[in-house]
Design an enzyme around this catalytic site. Structure first.
Site, PDB file in Angstrom:
ATOM      1  CG  HIS A  17      -0.297   0.185   2.462  1.00 51.93           C
ATOM      2  ND1 HIS A  17       0.089  -0.878   3.430  1.00 51.93           N
ATOM      3  CD2 HIS A  17      -0.034   1.207   3.149  1.00 51.93           C
ATOM      4  CE1 HIS A  17       0.502  -0.546   4.487  1.00 51.93           C
ATOM      5  NE2 HIS A  17       0.601   0.794   4.515  1.00 51.93           N
ATOM      6  CG  ASP A  77      -0.002  -4.373   2.797  1.00 55.49           C
ATOM      7  OD1 ASP A  77       0.186  -3.734   1.883  1.00 55.49           O
ATOM      8  OD2 ASP A  77      -0.258  -3.840   3.968  1.00 55.49           O
ATOM      9  CB  SER A 135       3.250   1.707   6.109  1.00 54.18           C
ATOM     10  OG  SER A 135       2.080   2.141   7.132  1.00 54.18           O
TER      11      SER A 135
END
Length: 599
Positions: free
Chosen positions: A326, A359, A442
């Site tokens: 992402h 992910d 992230s």
């Protein structure tokens, strides 16, 4: 009141007898001669006695009135009679026989051999009270020593006054200031007693002379003759004073500036520890951060419609960097990814491979030397409570370090799902940590005390008030989740080698709307066919539609998502023991995981 003292007239200091000097008898009556007389400049021969001074000079004896004594008498003229000597006065002392005659002065008669010398008597009886001038020293004391007050060099001295008395008043020749006595009717010349020759320093200075008589000094330059040099001296002094004022002003200004800048002359210095070498224990947070930070990078991604910021870490010296899917998703197929290293260097990166189900994504930079790969740990060895450190760029603040512990393991989470078809949903059997993780963290590493990666920071549980759907921005509330590095390592290797990642599967379709405990196999598949793939791993193990799977390898599952997470935590080909319930009975069977290509 006389207190028994003598009532005779007091003798002044000039009437004291002295050794070697003749007695001066004051005349009885003042002379009728004119009060003023023109001064006579009569030179004194060298070597003359002290008292041998010209007649009429204030320092010398006053000439007697009558015949002109300035000329010598004739040879046949009778000698004048000697002046009578008072009984209380000392007889005149005979001058030296070889005393030179004074030019213009009357001859001095010699002593009378018939008259016996008499002892000098005091002018008054001794004072028993020793009161000056009658007591000691009294008239017996010699005159005090007199020093000549020399005028300043160059001071003009007027010519000496002639014919004055002690008070500075003009007197006729041959008169003497009276002191309570009446001068004789016919004053006689007074013998002049010779005095020792004064030193040249004093000249003809007579301490007994008139007080107004000026002193004779050596001639000097006229007054005002040195005005020129003095003017130059004043100019030099003025310039010097001006320079001194300038220097003082500069020093004062410097001191004032120093005081203003430093708050005064007294400077406060607080105690402080000495600087250390900067070393820290390797297992401390500072030691972990120092070891891991050179391998962490910040990614700035921009695409046609959106942009974002995330974190990654170096996998090898070839330039491969692991991050979240992402993070790089906004770039699409034509976007731009810029990697910034901890030292500030930047480089362009391209996507090697990505997988939305896990992910995870891998990007690569070219032409960068000195890369330091971050060692990978083993997430199976992690225990709840182990200390961990998270590194990333929360809100684009690069190289941010936070610390915490592992607060839970095998936490099944799902992320994504913005597309609505479930193709972008990721299933993670995550490590939970309370180390602060925020947007921008992230893709960053979660490391253990050895600075080895045990997870990839991927998701957080945000408060409802900060959810993105409500227009706010989520922040950390102490619930962060990381993809275990064992799963990340397998996916990263597949993405680097093939550009795609494979997903382990059992070949069944689950009923995601089932609300009971466990994961229920659906009655039919998505296309209306059987929910158990014919010839797939589940069919071979004996799984049927309607079965409820309650555990995997002995670990309970409560819904379909948890079952997917547990399966994806393994590799294709792994053998798993499934526990299921069918018709109210618990059954056990073993399944070999198949493989499916991820998106």
């Amino acid at each position: 009141m006389d207190d028994g003292k003598t009532t005779e007239p007091r003798a002044k200091w000039w009437s004291r007898p002295s050794t070697g000097r003749g007695t001066h008898t004051a005349p009885q009556d003042p002379s009728s001669v004119e009060d003023t007389v023109e001064p006579v400049d009569t030179p004194v021969e060298p070597g003359a006695p002290r008292d041998a001074v010209p007649a009429g000079h204030p320092a010398g004896p006053a000439p007697a009135a009558g015949p002109d004594l300035r000329k010598a008498p004739a040879a046949d003229a009778p000698a004048p009679e000697a002046a009578p000597v008072p009984p209380h006065a000392a007889p005149p002392v005979e001058p030296p026989a070889q005393a030179p005659a004074v030019s213009g002065a009357a001859p001095v008669p010699g002593p009378d051999p018939a008259v016996a010398p008499q002892t000098a008597q005091p002018l008054h009886e001794p004072d028993q009270y020793s009161t000056p001038p009658y007591g000691g020293p009294g008239p017996w004391a010699p005159a005090p020593p007199v020093q000549r007050p020399t005028p300043a060099h160059g001071t003009p001295v007027p010519p000496p006054y002639a014919g004055t008395n002690g008070a500075g008043l003009a007197m006729p020749p041959g008169t003497t200031p009276p002191y309570g006595t009446t001068p004789p009717p016919h004053p006689q010349p007074v013998p002049v007693q010779p005095h020792p020759q004064p030193s040249p320093q004093w000249g003809q200075y007579d301490p007994w002379g008139a007080p107004r008589q000026p002193l004779v000094t050596q001639p000097g330059p006229p007054l005002g003759s040195d005005r020129g040099p003095r003017r130059r001296g004043r100019g030099t002094v003025l310039v010097g004073a001006l320079l001194l004022a300038l220097v003082a002003g500069g020093i004062g200004g410097g001191i004032g500036a120093y005081i203003e800048r430093n708050g005064g002359f007294t400077r406060i210095e607080l105690p402080q520890d000495d600087a250390d070498a900067g070393g820290r224990a390797p297992d401390s947070v500072a030691g972990i951060a120092a070891s891991a930070l050179p391998s962490v990078v910040t990614l700035h991604v921009s695409g046609s419609s959106e942009s974002g910021t995330g974190t990654g870490f170096v996998l090898d010296d070839r330039g491969h960097i692991l991050t979240n899917n992402h993070v790089v998703a906004p770039a699409g197929s034509s976007g731009r990814i810029t990697v910034t290293f901890s030292g500030g260097e930047t480089a362009e990166a391209e996507i090697v491979g990505k997988d939305s189900g896990y992910d995870l994504a891998v990007v690569k930079v070219d032409g960068v030397s000195g890369l330091k790969p971050l060692p990978l740990g083993n997430s199976d060895n992690v225990r709840v409570g182990d200390p961990v450190v998270a590194i990333g760029a929360p809100f684009d603040l690069s190289n941010t370090v936070t610390s915490g512990i592992i607060s839970a393991k095998d936490r099944p989470i799902t992320a994504g799902g913005e597309k609505g078809d479930g193709s972008d949903i990721s299933y993670v059997d995550a490590l939970q940590t309370d180390a602060p993780i925020n947007p921008g963290n992230s893709g960053g590493p979660l490391v253990d005390t050895h600075a080895h990666v045990i997870g990839i920071n991927s998701a957080i549980r945000a408060a409802d008030s900060g959810s993105a759907t409500e227009g706010g921005q989520a922040g950390s509330i102490g619930l962060g989740f990381a993809i275990p590095i064992n799963q990340g390592k397998r996916v990263a290797e597949e993405l680097i080698n093939t550009g795609r990642a494979t997903h382990p599967v059992i070949g069944v379709t689950l009923d995601m709307k089932y609300t009971g405990d466990g994961a229920k196999v659906g009655p039919k598949g998505a296309d209306g066919t059987s929910s158990v793939t014919e010839g797939g791993p589940g069919a071979k193990a004996g799984v049927r539609p309607g079965d409820v799977i309650t555990a995997v390898d002995g670990k309970r599952v409560h819904n379909g998502e948890e079952l997917i997470v547990k399966i994806r935590a393994h590799r294709p080909g792994d053998r798993l023991k499934l526990t299921l319930r069918r018709g109210g009975k618990d059954l056990s069977m073993t399944v070999t995981l198949g493989s499916a290509t991820g998106a």
